[in-house]
Motif scaffolding. Structure first.
Motif, PDB file in Angstrom:
ATOM      1  N   TYR A 177       0.817  -1.220   0.000  1.00 55.88           N
ATOM      2  CA  TYR A 177       0.000   0.000   0.000  1.00 55.88           C
ATOM      3  C   TYR A 177       0.849   1.269   0.000  1.00 55.88           C
ATOM      4  N   GLU A 178       2.198   1.108   0.061  1.00 54.61           N
ATOM      5  CA  GLU A 178       3.076   2.254   0.278  1.00 54.61           C
ATOM      6  C   GLU A 178       2.762   3.452  -0.611  1.00 54.61           C
ATOM      7  N   HIS A 179       2.556   3.171  -1.893  1.00 55.64           N
ATOM      8  CA  HIS A 179       2.431   4.304  -2.811  1.00 55.64           C
ATOM      9  C   HIS A 179       0.992   4.607  -3.187  1.00 55.64           C
ATOM     10  N   ARG A 180       0.044   4.001  -2.455  1.00 56.23           N
ATOM     11  CA  ARG A 180      -1.361   4.336  -2.708  1.00 56.23           C
ATOM     12  C   ARG A 180      -1.621   5.765  -2.251  1.00 56.23           C
ATOM     13  N   ILE A 181      -2.556   6.411  -2.923  1.00 53.73           N
ATOM     14  CA  ILE A 181      -2.894   7.794  -2.596  1.00 53.73           C
ATOM     15  C   ILE A 181      -3.941   7.769  -1.474  1.00 53.73           C
ATOM     16  N   THR A 182      -3.674   8.463  -0.356  1.00 49.24           N
ATOM     17  CA  THR A 182      -4.543   8.312   0.816  1.00 49.24           C
ATOM     18  C   THR A 182      -5.999   8.677   0.528  1.00 49.24           C
ATOM     19  N   TYR A 183      -6.242   9.707  -0.269  1.00 51.96           N
ATOM     20  CA  TYR A 183      -7.637  10.112  -0.434  1.00 51.96           C
ATOM     21  C   TYR A 183      -8.410   9.196  -1.369  1.00 51.96           C
ATOM     22  N   ARG A 184      -7.720   8.255  -2.001  1.00 50.25           N
ATOM     23  CA  ARG A 184      -8.453   7.313  -2.848  1.00 50.25           C
ATOM     24  C   ARG A 184      -8.669   5.960  -2.169  1.00 50.25           C
TER      25      ARG A 184
ATOM     26  N   LEU B  69      -9.007  18.847  -0.964  1.00 47.59           N
ATOM     27  CA  LEU B  69      -9.950  19.309  -1.982  1.00 47.59           C
ATOM     28  C   LEU B  69     -11.052  18.275  -2.171  1.00 47.59           C
ATOM     29  N   ASP B  70     -10.638  17.029  -2.230  1.00 47.95           N
ATOM     30  CA  ASP B  70     -11.580  15.953  -2.482  1.00 47.95           C
ATOM     31  C   ASP B  70     -12.532  15.749  -1.302  1.00 47.95           C
ATOM     32  N   VAL B  71     -11.978  15.848  -0.087  1.00 49.57           N
ATOM     33  CA  VAL B  71     -12.798  15.698   1.116  1.00 49.57           C
ATOM     34  C   VAL B  71     -13.866  16.794   1.149  1.00 49.57           C
ATOM     35  N   LEU B  72     -13.427  18.031   0.861  1.00 45.06           N
ATOM     36  CA  LEU B  72     -14.359  19.158   0.853  1.00 45.06           C
ATOM     37  C   LEU B  72     -15.393  19.008  -0.252  1.00 45.06           C
ATOM     38  N   HIS B  73     -14.928  18.547  -1.399  1.00 38.42           N
ATOM     39  CA  HIS B  73     -15.837  18.355  -2.522  1.00 38.42           C
ATOM     40  C   HIS B  73     -16.918  17.350  -2.158  1.00 38.42           C
TER      41      HIS B  73
END
Lengths: 218, 253
Positions: A133-140, B159-163
């Motif tokens: 998971y190291e390079h996964r993007i946290t917000y996704r 940005l995504d959280v706010l969106h």
């Protein structure tokens, strides 16, 4: 008897004078002890956890942590790396773009060398079943993955005490089970705030109730 | 999950640009843009545009996407091409009724359109294909002040959280029968929505700060990722320098 890890002596706290949250609250957490904390919504459970790590200051009373009274911001600098707080909303906790950086944030703050931090990151993620998971993007990440990564960011600092604020909220049964397995393997003393009875019974030795600003044993 | 920030890249056999060091890409984009903005010769600008087009080919980005992204710019350019010949003086090229078109104005408009498209393409290809967090990191490696790159990284993260928060609030309004129109109720409700978003983001920023403090944050960031310079970066830099030198040489003639 060894001294308690956390000791609250007559601690009071309020956000506004007319509505006290904690009044003359006394409680202790001993080494290896695992306490479940229950109480109605808004009864001050999260406030109590935030007082322990010094995000809030009591209006009166004394907070002793690791045998030392803590009053000012500077008193808490050496407390925070040793007490890992898992936040209710993982989005608050994960702020770096990638998982690896987020897990590395704490250890880097402690001044650990990069090579060693990299090792800590991969080891912590592997222990939580998050290898790769190291390079996964946290917000996704999904909300379950976010919670586990948030747990990894806390464990990467190798704390002596864990404070878990509603770790199971908004998780599906499978992720809950996975989190339970992870948590029951850990050696740390722990305060668990949870509305999930099964989770509390599996994980903790006894339960405390927080109501009307005081802590009572079950 | 729909994300508001996605890089415009998809895997493609001709995608060479994404292998190049982000720092080199940022530097190339900045230098190239400034140079294009500074030169005037038509030949130079055509060379610049050609270089941008070749780079587009090697980025593996579909021409359709490129066209779509350039469309807004070229709508303005089209307006310029119509308006500038009318508004500027000089040798008259054509007259329609009372309106006369000057040649100088037309050439100026074409020049601006060439410059605009070449710069836009270069930025689109070199920077637009980058994950934004890579951009943030590369910027801090290029010694851009920490505050700027951190603001960028935090903006990306939240940005995504706010969106999503905005979408949730909008959905909550919609299920209670809210349909925007032109009246006070709409303005007031949208005002509440914006106010609520603002308050929630302030709250969130405080919670994030708290979470960071818990993990030993005392005002300094440390970067984990490091970039390494490869041979393909060297080739990229050589090619960029060659194109720049050609442009400058042609400009002097």
């Amino acid at each position: 008897m060894t001294e308690p890890l956390i000791n609250f002596q007559n601690v009071s706290f309020s956000y506004s004078p007319d509505r006290p949250v904690l009044c003359d609250c006394n409680f202790r957490l001993e080494a290896k002890e695992r306490i479940a904390l229950v109480g109605a919504n808004g009864s001050g459970k999260t406030t109590l956890l935030h007082l322990i790590v010094g995000l809030l200051r009591p209006s009166s009373g004394c907070i002793e942590i690791f045998g030392k009274a803590r009053h000012m911001e500077a008193d808490f600098h050496d407390v925070r790396p040793r007490i890992g707080l898992l936040f209710q909303d993982s989005d608050d906790q994960l702020f770096c773009p990638t998982v690896a950086e987020d897990v590395a944030f704490g250890p880097l703050n402690l001044g650990i060398k990069r090579e060693q931090v990299r090792q800590i990151v991969s080891q912590t993620l592997t222990e939580l079943g998050l290898a790769g998971y190291e390079h996964r993007i946290t917000y996704r990440l999904s909300s379950g993955e976010k919670r586990l990564v948030a747990m990894a960011t806390v464990l990467a600092m190798n704390p002596d005490v864990l404070l878990l604020d509603e770790p199971t909220s908004a998780l599906d049964d499978q992720t809950k089970q996975r989190l339970l397995e992870v948590l029951s393997r850990l050696p740390q003393a722990m305060i668990l705030v949870s509305h999930n009875r099964e989770f509390r019974e599996e994980l903790t030795n006894h339960t405390l109730f927080l109501s009307h600003g005081r802590i009572e044993a079950a | 999950m729909s994300s508001v920030i996605q890089p415009a890249r998809n895997a493609h056999p001709w995608d060479f640009i994404s292998y190049i060091d982000p720092r080199a890409r940022i530097l190339a984009a900045v230098i190239f843009s400034v140079t294009i903005a500074a030169v005037h010769g038509f030949t130079t600008l055509v060379i610049a545009l050609a270089a941008s087009l070749i780079a587009t080919f090697f980025s593996g980005m579909s021409w359709k996407t490129v066209f779509k992204r350039l469309l807004p710019l070229n709508t303005i350019m089209l307006l310029l091409i119509i308006l500038l010949p009318i508004s500027s003086t000089g040798k008259i090229m054509a007259t329609i009724g009372p309106i006369s078109f000057s040649q100088e104005g037309f050439l100026l408009a074409i020049r601006i359109a060439l410059q605009g498209n070449a710069i836009m393409l270069a930025i689109l290809i070199l920077l637009g294909t980058m994950e934004i967090n890579t951009l943030g990191h590369a910027l801090s490696h290029l010694r851009v002040p920490d505050k700027i790159s951190h603001i960028l990284l935090f903006t990306i993260r939240y940005l995504d959280v706010l969106h999503r928060e905005y979408l949730r609030l909008r959905a909550a309004m919609k299920v209670r029968g809210f349909r925007p129109s032109i009246n006070r109720h709409t303005y007031r409700s949208l005002g509440y929505l914006l106010g609520m978003l603002l308050i929630r983001s302030i709250d969130r920023s405080e919670r994030i700060m708290a979470a960071m403090k818990c993990r030993g944050f005392r005002g300094r960031f440390y970067l984990l990722e490091h970039f390494t310079f490869h041979f393909c970066d060297l080739y990229f830099c050589l090619a960029s320098v060659l194109i720049l030198l050609t442009m400058l040489a042609v400009e002097r003639i």
